[in-house]
Design an enzyme around this catalytic site. Structure first.
Site, PDB file in Angstrom:
ATOM      1  N   ASP A 136       9.366   2.816  -1.329  1.00  9.96           N
ATOM      2  CA  ASP A 136       8.397   3.474  -0.444  1.00  9.96           C
ATOM      3  C   ASP A 136       8.800   3.132   0.990  1.00  9.96           C
ATOM      4  OD1 ASP A 136       4.758   3.456  -0.026  1.00  9.96           O
ATOM      5  OD2 ASP A 136       6.390   4.211   1.224  1.00  9.96           O
ATOM      6  N   TYR A 182       0.861  -1.181   0.000  1.00  7.02           N
ATOM      7  CA  TYR A 182       0.000   0.000   0.000  1.00  7.02           C
ATOM      8  C   TYR A 182       0.894   1.226   0.000  1.00  7.02           C
ATOM      9  CZ  TYR A 182      -3.282   3.581   1.754  1.00  7.02           C
ATOM     10  OH  TYR A 182      -4.035   4.717   1.913  1.00  7.02           O
ATOM     11  N   LYS A 195       5.513   9.546   8.128  1.00  8.80           N
ATOM     12  CA  LYS A 195       5.378   9.020   9.491  1.00  8.80           C
ATOM     13  C   LYS A 195       6.478   9.538  10.438  1.00  8.80           C
ATOM     14  CE  LYS A 195       2.982   4.921   7.749  1.00  8.80           C
ATOM     15  NZ  LYS A 195       1.653   4.826   8.332  1.00  8.80           N
TER      16      LYS A 195
HETATM   17  P1  KE4 Z   1      -0.301   8.505   4.459  1.00 11.46           P
HETATM   18  O1  KE4 Z   1      -0.884   9.216   3.257  1.00 11.46           O
HETATM   19  O2  KE4 Z   1      -1.338   7.709   5.225  1.00 11.46           O
HETATM   20  O3  KE4 Z   1       0.532   9.429   5.357  1.00 11.46           O
HETATM   21  O4  KE4 Z   1       0.792   7.440   3.928  1.00 11.46           O
HETATM   22  C1  KE4 Z   1       0.378   6.483   2.992  1.00 11.46           C
HETATM   23  C2  KE4 Z   1       1.339   5.306   3.052  1.00 11.46           C
HETATM   24  C3  KE4 Z   1       2.323   5.192   2.092  1.00 11.46           C
HETATM   25  N1  KE4 Z   1       3.207   4.171   2.104  1.00 11.46           N
HETATM   26  C4  KE4 Z   1       3.159   3.224   3.079  1.00 11.46           C
HETATM   27  C5  KE4 Z   1       4.161   2.104   3.058  1.00 11.46           C
HETATM   28  C6  KE4 Z   1       2.177   3.295   4.094  1.00 11.46           C
HETATM   29  O5  KE4 Z   1       2.136   2.335   5.050  1.00 11.46           O
HETATM   30  C7  KE4 Z   1       1.253   4.348   4.097  1.00 11.46           C
HETATM   31  C8  KE4 Z   1       0.156   4.472   5.143  1.00 11.46           C
HETATM   32  N2  KE4 Z   1       0.072   3.414   6.091  1.00 11.46           N
HETATM   33  C9  KE4 Z   1      -1.216   3.191   6.714  1.00 11.46           C
HETATM   34  C10 KE4 Z   1      -1.093   2.021   7.691  1.00 11.46           C
HETATM   35  N3  KE4 Z   1      -0.780   0.804   7.078  1.00 11.46           N
HETATM   36  C11 KE4 Z   1      -1.711   4.420   7.406  1.00 11.46           C
HETATM   37  C12 KE4 Z   1      -2.871   4.177   8.349  1.00 11.46           C
HETATM   38  C13 KE4 Z   1      -4.151   4.670   7.780  1.00 11.46           C
HETATM   39  O6  KE4 Z   1      -4.403   4.475   6.562  1.00 11.46           O
HETATM   40  O7  KE4 Z   1      -4.923   5.242   8.578  1.00 11.46           O
END
Ligand code: KE4
Length: 432
Positions: free
Chosen positions: A243, A148, A271
């Site tokens: 990523d 993801y 993060k």
């Molecule tokens: P954000 O747009 O949520 O800051 O980041 C997206 C993203 C991009 N790449 C990786 C590897 C990620 O894990 C994420 C976001 N992770 C999720 C949890 N698996 C965020 C939690 C959520 O969606 O509320």
């Protein structure tokens, strides 16, 4: 914690939230839908602990999905935010703070020669893909099932009928035209990567990958997988994008790329580098990054990019992570949890798998060796849901999905981790 965990305030808030916010949450996983039962609403958090609005205290393994690597409400980060906010919260012109965070990131991650700050991981990966397409003049991108990368259209695409066929939308609103330019391959499947590049290498702008996958639960790259991506992209003039939104500054100060010794062309971060405030970043080769507006033609912008509060929190975070012994300590804590979980499932004769690296792990409710999306989804999600709820009643807040990562922070004490292992044993015994 008593078995009769109070939940009425969280329930009331969830009902009210559902009147104003789709699904009652600002991000779907917080709804706890995949584990059943209503979500908890946080009241406050400190160190390894989170208290919900009903006064229940939990040892927290969500850790805000990764940013809270120092633990919640870290005094150094709070002080940094406090010092900055008195001078204003956003200017719309640049600050020296942004240069400092950009420099820190470039010094920490050797493959990053230049970096652009944005406000989320989604913005980082979306922008990196646009840049890769702009730099190469090509359209196709490759991702891996189960990874993801945020919710931009090109990345909400699932595998078509055959692994090598073009993608289909994974959400309404994503057009078939967009999906057609995204190819999904199985994670860890070197043959499918080589076959795809042999067939269409000249059309591929970029491969984007989580170097350690965290969004199907923790799945590690098998020997040769990341090197294969590096070799094939180099050979065919495509860009390799790591990523590292989860793994950046998590696995080591230089991220997964330092740990595995693979140099991507672009890296996406998020993060941890925001210390709990909204920060994302993408960066890499100078010749590629120079193509980003205004130095080049690839457009990308953001009102709050490089926000002074978020950057101050990020600088305090990286300063703390640079201290000697931090990553040894994180690894020790992660090893204590993972080995404890393995010991419990072995003692109970359960065939469950624990995937682990550094300070992250996932307990999979399957006897399969979980190496990709297809093996991960064989997990018994119903059993996981009952386990999740049992752990919540015991005072342990796990990620509310089988397909997420358990995060250990520097603030988790040995007794917190050992208590989590003991609670796991009690809950699994009750489930059997
Ligand atoms: P954000 O747009 O949520 O800051 O980041 C997206 C993203 C991009 N790449 C990786 C590897 C990620 O894990 C994420 C976001 N992770 C999720 C949890 N698996 C965020 C939690 C959520 O969606 O509320």
């Amino acid at each position: 914690m008593s078995m009769a965990r109070k939940t009425d305030v969280s329930q009331r808030l969830f009902e009210e939230a559902s009147r104003y916010i789709p699904g009652g949450v600002n991000s779907p996983v917080r709804s706890f839908r995949s584990v059943g039962g209503g979500p908890v609403f946080a009241d406050r958090a400190e160190g390894a602990y989170l208290w919900d609005v009903d006064g229940n205290r939990y040892v927290d393994f969500i850790s805000s999905w990764g940013p809270m690597i120092l633990g919640h409400a870290n005094p150094e980060i709070l002080e940094a935010i406090g010092m900055t906010m008195g001078r204003g919260t956003s200017y719309g012109v640049s600050t020296e703070l942004e240069i400092r965070l950009a420099r820190e990131i470039c010094e920490a991650v050797p493959s990053i020669e230049m970096v652009r700050l944005v406000s989320s991981g989604t913005e980082a990966t979306m922008s990196a893909l646009r840049l890769a397409r702009g730099f190469t003049g090509r359209s196709k991108i490759v991702k891996f099932a189960g990874c993801y990368h945020g919710h931009s259209d090109a990345l909400l695409v699932k595998a078509g009928s055959g692994a090598l066929t073009l993608g289909v939308p994974d959400s309404p609103g994503v057009t078939p035209g967009t999906a057609a330019d995204t190819i999904n391959l199985p994670y860890n499947d070197v043959k499918s990567v080589r076959d795809l590049f042999a067939q269409s290498g000249s059309e591929i702008a970029a491969v984007i990958v989580e170097p350690v996958a965290g969004n199907m639960g923790v799945v590690l790259p098998e020997e040769g997988f990341l090197q294969c991506l590096r070799d094939e992209t180099s050979k065919h003039g495509a860009l390799l994008i790591f990523d590292e939104v989860i793994t950046g500054f998590r696995m080591s100060y230089g991220g997964a790329q330092e740990y595995y010794g693979i140099t991507p062309d672009l890296t996406c971060l998020g993060k941890i580098i925001g210390g709990g405030l909204p920060v994302g970043a993408y960066g890499g080769r100078r010749d590629v990054m120079q193509q980003v507006s205004p130095s080049g033609p690839v457009y990308q912008a953001g009102t709050l990019s490089g926000n002074p509060l978020a950057v101050s929190a990020g600088l305090a975070m990286l300063r703390a992570l640079r201290r000697p012994g931090v990553y040894d300590e994180l690894r020790k804590k992660g090893e204590l949890l993972a080995s404890g979980l393995r010991r419990v499932v072995d003692e109970l004769g359960l065939p469950f798998a624990v995937n682990h690296i550094g300070s992250v792990c996932t307990l999979f409710f399957t006897s399969e060796r979980v190496r990709d999306f297809d093996t991960a989804v064989k997990s018994n999600t119903k059993l996981f849901s009952r386990f999740f709820t049992g752990m919540l009643d015991e005072g342990f807040l796990l990620p509310p999905s089988q397909f997420e990562t358990w995060f250990v922070s520097l603030a988790h004490k040995q007794e917190d981790i050992e208590a989590a292992v003991q609670a796991t044993k009690r809950v699994l015994q009750r489930l059997n």
